[in-house]
Design an enzyme around this catalytic site. Structure first.
Site, PDB file in Angstrom:
ATOM      1  N   LYS A 129       0.865  -1.190   0.000  1.00 31.93           N
ATOM      2  CA  LYS A 129       0.000   0.000   0.000  1.00 31.93           C
ATOM      3  C   LYS A 129       0.896   1.231   0.000  1.00 31.93           C
ATOM      4  CE  LYS A 129      -4.386   0.905   2.383  1.00 31.93           C
ATOM      5  NZ  LYS A 129      -5.054   0.776   3.683  1.00 31.93           N
TER       6      LYS A 129
HETATM    7  O1  G3P Z   1      -7.804   1.605   5.414  1.00 31.98           O
HETATM    8  C1  G3P Z   1      -8.120   2.908   5.111  1.00 31.98           C
HETATM    9  C2  G3P Z   1      -9.511   3.372   5.462  1.00 31.98           C
HETATM   10  O2  G3P Z   1     -10.448   2.373   5.276  1.00 31.98           O
HETATM   11  C3  G3P Z   1      -9.613   4.134   6.723  1.00 31.98           C
HETATM   12  O3  G3P Z   1     -10.913   4.291   7.202  1.00 31.98           O
HETATM   13  O4  G3P Z   1     -12.530   4.910   8.972  1.00 31.98           O
HETATM   14  O5  G3P Z   1     -10.096   5.497   9.250  1.00 31.98           O
HETATM   15  O6  G3P Z   1     -11.509   6.698   7.596  1.00 31.98           O
HETATM   16  P1  G3P Z   1     -11.282   5.422   8.312  1.00 31.98           P
END
Ligand code: G3P
Length: 217
Positions: A83
């Site tokens: 990533k």
């Molecule tokens: O993995 C990246 C993403 O899904 C993060 O989500 O909830 O931290 O905005 P969030």
């Protein structure tokens, strides 16, 4: 549509995998912090459970350091997907890592133009963050529609991986648009099965069945 789980919690991953629901896993530095484990150990454990792509994120911001970290992460298992952030260095690293035959997930995408660049860099997955866009008062799913249109216009092979999913409605909308993958926290994936009429109907069937006095088998 593929289901990835957005967590580094090995117990949760094992449970969802046993249900047959998982096509892959995404992690990020915040999720590694939350897991309390070391990135190499946690990623190795996850890769032993899930056969599909397991995203592990580089933390360097400069191209050659990203490439060094990618090499370390790639050694953990064949299904590690590297990533990288959506920066110029990240896009350069994406192209180079892809040319070595590895999977790459380009993360932190917040615009259609960023997604276009990731596709041109040959990304396996682009991760638009719908929840974080919603957080600033803009409809995150509109970005998914834009990316879908652009990728279809040019037959890009990069898969749209809807990330920062917060609700079951995000999952439904992603499926209606035709996104390739959603990555969601364990609780959101499990909540997809919930419907009050299912619970009510099951209670009724079980109550009536008890009244018959029968048993099966
Ligand atoms: O993995 C990246 C993403 O899904 C993060 O989500 O909830 O931290 O905005 P969030």
């Amino acid at each position: 549509m593929k289901f990835f789980v957005d967590t580094a919690d090995v117990k949760e991953i094992r449970e969802l995998n046993d249900l047959g629901l998982l096509d892959g896993v995404t992690t990020n530095p915040s999720l590694i912090l939350k897991s309390g484990g070391k990135i190499d150990e946690v990623t190795r454990q996850i890769c032993e459970i899930v056969k599909g792509p397991v995203s592990a994120e580089v933390t360097a911001t400069e191209y050659s350091e990203m490439m060094q970290q990618a090499k370390v992460l790639a050694k953990i298992a064949d299904n590690v997907c590297i990533k990288v952030p959506l920066t110029l260095d990240g896009l350069k690293a994406c192209k180079a890592i892809r040319s070595e035959g590895r999977l790459v997930n380009v993360t932190l995408c917040f615009s259609a133009n960023q997604a276009l660049l990731a596709a041109k860099a040959g990304a396996t997955f682009i991760s638009p963050f719908v929840g974080r866009i919603d957080d600033i008062g803009i409809d995150g799913m509109e970005l998914i529609e834009e990316i879908k249109t652009i990728y279809d216009n040019y037959a890009f092979e990069t898969e749209i991986l809807v990330a920062s999913v917060r609700t079951v409605n995000h999952v439904k909308q992603a499926a209606l648009i035709g996104a390739d993958v959603v990555t969601a926290p364990p609780a959101t994936l499990k909540a997809l099965v919930k419907h009050p009429l299912t619970d009510k109907g099951l209670d009724q069937f079980l109550a009536d069945w008890a009244k018959t006095g029968q048993s099966i088998g």
